[in-house]
Design a protein around this motif. Structure first.
Motif, PDB file in Angstrom:
ATOM      1  N   SER A 220       0.730  -1.073  -0.104  1.00 11.52           N
ATOM      2  CA  SER A 220       0.389  -0.279   0.113  1.00 11.52           C
ATOM      3  C   SER A 220       0.872   1.222   0.329  1.00 11.52           C
ATOM      4  O   SER A 220       0.203   2.455  -0.053  1.00 11.52           O
ATOM      5  N   ALA A 221       2.632   1.087   0.254  1.00 10.70           N
ATOM      6  CA  ALA A 221       3.329   2.567   0.468  1.00 10.70           C
ATOM      7  C   ALA A 221       3.287   2.489  -1.200  1.00 10.70           C
ATOM      8  O   ALA A 221       2.828   2.036  -2.083  1.00 10.70           O
ATOM      9  N   PRO A 222       3.540   3.678  -1.089  1.00 14.55           N
ATOM     10  CA  PRO A 222       3.990   4.419  -2.317  1.00 14.55           C
ATOM     11  C   PRO A 222       5.524   3.818  -2.767  1.00 14.55           C
ATOM     12  O   PRO A 222       6.113   3.907  -2.257  1.00 14.55           O
ATOM     13  N   VAL A 223       6.233   3.679  -4.444  1.00 14.24           N
ATOM     14  CA  VAL A 223       7.122   3.691  -4.408  1.00 14.24           C
ATOM     15  C   VAL A 223       8.178   4.827  -5.214  1.00 14.24           C
ATOM     16  O   VAL A 223       7.558   5.758  -5.737  1.00 14.24           O
ATOM     17  N   THR A 224       8.670   4.507  -4.353  1.00 12.98           N
ATOM     18  CA  THR A 224       9.647   6.008  -3.709  1.00 12.98           C
ATOM     19  C   THR A 224      10.779   6.658  -4.922  1.00 12.98           C
ATOM     20  O   THR A 224      11.599   7.184  -4.801  1.00 12.98           O
TER      21      THR A 224
ATOM     22  N   GLY B 135      14.296   2.835 -10.622  1.00  7.86           N
ATOM     23  CA  GLY B 135      14.894   1.467 -10.823  1.00  7.86           C
ATOM     24  C   GLY B 135      14.359   0.279 -10.905  1.00  7.86           C
ATOM     25  O   GLY B 135      13.352   0.568 -10.272  1.00  7.86           O
ATOM     26  N   THR B 136      15.084  -0.717  -9.942  1.00 12.29           N
ATOM     27  CA  THR B 136      14.668  -1.797 -10.194  1.00 12.29           C
ATOM     28  C   THR B 136      13.591  -2.170  -8.258  1.00 12.29           C
ATOM     29  O   THR B 136      14.890  -1.622  -7.840  1.00 12.29           O
ATOM     30  N   VAL B 137      13.137  -2.536  -8.353  1.00 15.79           N
ATOM     31  CA  VAL B 137      11.967  -2.922  -6.965  1.00 15.79           C
ATOM     32  C   VAL B 137      12.159  -4.244  -6.400  1.00 15.79           C
ATOM     33  O   VAL B 137      10.967  -4.714  -7.544  1.00 15.79           O
ATOM     34  N   ASN B 138      12.853  -4.969  -6.139  1.00 16.77           N
ATOM     35  CA  ASN B 138      12.419  -6.307  -5.750  1.00 16.77           C
ATOM     36  C   ASN B 138      12.012  -6.786  -4.189  1.00 16.77           C
ATOM     37  O   ASN B 138      11.782  -6.264  -3.304  1.00 16.77           O
ATOM     38  N   VAL B 139      11.530  -7.807  -4.893  1.00 17.42           N
ATOM     39  CA  VAL B 139      10.141  -8.442  -3.330  1.00 17.42           C
ATOM     40  C   VAL B 139      10.417  -9.664  -3.229  1.00 17.42           C
ATOM     41  O   VAL B 139      10.811 -10.138  -4.655  1.00 17.42           O
TER      42      VAL B 139
ATOM     43  N   THR C 255      11.202   4.568 -13.821  1.00 19.84           N
ATOM     44  CA  THR C 255      10.131   5.055 -14.052  1.00 19.84           C
ATOM     45  C   THR C 255      10.017   6.916 -12.986  1.00 19.84           C
ATOM     46  O   THR C 255      10.710   6.858 -12.166  1.00 19.84           O
ATOM     47  N   ASP C 256       9.294   8.003 -13.917  1.00 21.06           N
ATOM     48  CA  ASP C 256       9.484   8.839 -13.788  1.00 21.06           C
ATOM     49  C   ASP C 256       8.880   9.167 -12.104  1.00 21.06           C
ATOM     50  O   ASP C 256       7.083   8.706 -12.516  1.00 21.06           O
ATOM     51  N   ILE C 257       9.375   9.312 -10.987  1.00 15.87           N
ATOM     52  CA  ILE C 257       8.608   9.175  -9.440  1.00 15.87           C
ATOM     53  C   ILE C 257       8.055  10.521  -8.996  1.00 15.87           C
ATOM     54  O   ILE C 257       7.614  10.537  -8.193  1.00 15.87           O
ATOM     55  N   SER C 258       7.366  11.974 -10.487  1.00 22.69           N
ATOM     56  CA  SER C 258       7.272  12.998  -9.820  1.00 22.69           C
ATOM     57  C   SER C 258       5.728  12.892  -9.068  1.00 22.69           C
ATOM     58  O   SER C 258       5.210  13.756  -8.897  1.00 22.69           O
ATOM     59  N   GLY C 259       5.053  12.113 -10.581  1.00 25.19           N
ATOM     60  CA  GLY C 259       3.567  12.017 -10.050  1.00 25.19           C
ATOM     61  C   GLY C 259       3.495  11.072  -9.106  1.00 25.19           C
ATOM     62  O   GLY C 259       2.041  10.256  -9.177  1.00 25.19           O
ATOM     63  N   VAL C 260       4.298  10.683  -8.578  1.00 27.15           N
ATOM     64  CA  VAL C 260       3.406   9.210  -7.407  1.00 27.15           C
ATOM     65  C   VAL C 260       2.555   9.490  -6.575  1.00 27.15           C
ATOM     66  O   VAL C 260       2.611  10.963  -5.811  1.00 27.15           O
ATOM     67  N   THR C 261       1.211   8.780  -6.335  1.00 26.25           N
ATOM     68  CA  THR C 261       0.692   9.774  -5.669  1.00 26.25           C
ATOM     69  C   THR C 261       0.204   9.156  -3.920  1.00 26.25           C
ATOM     70  O   THR C 261       1.025   8.581  -3.751  1.00 26.25           O
ATOM     71  N   GLU C 262      -0.258   9.971  -3.805  1.00 27.37           N
ATOM     72  CA  GLU C 262      -0.543   9.305  -1.911  1.00 27.37           C
ATOM     73  C   GLU C 262      -1.154   7.977  -2.017  1.00 27.37           C
ATOM     74  O   GLU C 262      -1.917   7.170  -1.787  1.00 27.37           O
TER      75      GLU C 262
ATOM     76  N   GLY D  36      -0.836   3.608 -11.405  1.00 28.92           N
ATOM     77  CA  GLY D  36      -1.228   2.664 -12.924  1.00 28.92           C
ATOM     78  C   GLY D  36       0.132   2.117 -12.356  1.00 28.92           C
ATOM     79  O   GLY D  36       0.032   0.590 -12.400  1.00 28.92           O
ATOM     80  N   ASN D  37       0.392   2.205 -11.500  1.00 32.62           N
ATOM     81  CA  ASN D  37       1.624   1.954 -10.411  1.00 32.62           C
ATOM     82  C   ASN D  37       1.246   0.038  -9.665  1.00 32.62           C
ATOM     83  O   ASN D  37       1.853  -1.015  -9.796  1.00 32.62           O
ATOM     84  N   ALA D  38       0.050   0.080  -9.724  1.00 33.23           N
ATOM     85  CA  ALA D  38      -0.450  -0.983  -9.211  1.00 33.23           C
ATOM     86  C   ALA D  38      -0.314  -1.883  -9.688  1.00 33.23           C
ATOM     87  O   ALA D  38      -0.259  -3.419  -9.444  1.00 33.23           O
ATOM     88  N   VAL D  39      -0.786  -1.956 -10.414  1.00 39.40           N
ATOM     89  CA  VAL D  39      -0.616  -2.846 -11.859  1.00 39.40           C
ATOM     90  C   VAL D  39       0.366  -3.644 -11.928  1.00 39.40           C
ATOM     91  O   VAL D  39      -0.164  -4.641 -12.402  1.00 39.40           O
ATOM     92  N   ILE D  40       1.551  -2.851 -12.579  1.00 38.80           N
ATOM     93  CA  ILE D  40       2.598  -2.970 -12.561  1.00 38.80           C
ATOM     94  C   ILE D  40       3.151  -4.014 -11.294  1.00 38.80           C
ATOM     95  O   ILE D  40       3.350  -5.050 -11.648  1.00 38.80           O
ATOM     96  N   ILE D  41       3.006  -3.886 -10.613  1.00 42.58           N
ATOM     97  CA  ILE D  41       3.340  -3.918  -9.365  1.00 42.58           C
ATOM     98  C   ILE D  41       2.201  -5.389  -9.207  1.00 42.58           C
ATOM     99  O   ILE D  41       2.827  -7.011  -8.659  1.00 42.58           O
TER     100      ILE D  41
END
Length: 98
Positions: free
Chosen positions: A17-21, A24-28, A56-63, A69-74
């Motif tokens: 539920s936390a925004p990606v800040t 590059g690559t996010v490992n889970v 990924t441009d994170i300038s538009g990261v949502t609260e 749309g990042n949720a779909v990628i995750i």
């Protein structure tokens, strides 16, 4: 299955539920319960090398709580990891039964 973690040592649960800040690559990391204590398989780490690295441009990261749309990628990445882990577990079980 014991959960998703942000680190390979399985000490920090991954917060979907936390925004990606980061860029590059996010490992889970998926933690699995060892149902056969006689053997402990080596951790499986997969890397997609068929596509160039993406940023990924994170300038538009949502609260938190806002649609993104990042949720779909995750979700897609998580699904790929789960399928890959299931294939790995199946291969280990198959090899053990031989």
């Amino acid at each position: 299955f014991e959960g998703w973690f942000a680190d390979a040592e399985y000490t920090t649960p991954f917060d979907f539920s936390a925004p990606v800040t980061q860029t590059g690559t996010v490992n889970v990391y998926a933690k699995w319960k060892n149902l056969n204590p006689e053997t402990t398989p080596a951790p499986i780490q997969t890397t997609n090398t068929s596509e160039p690295a993406q940023t990924t441009d994170i300038s538009g990261v949502t609260e938190p709580g806002e649609s993104s749309g990042n949720a779909v990628i995750i979700v897609v990445v998580v699904a790929v990891v789960v399928v890959g882990a299931a294939i790995g577990v199946a291969a280990i079980i198959k090899n053990k039964n031989k």
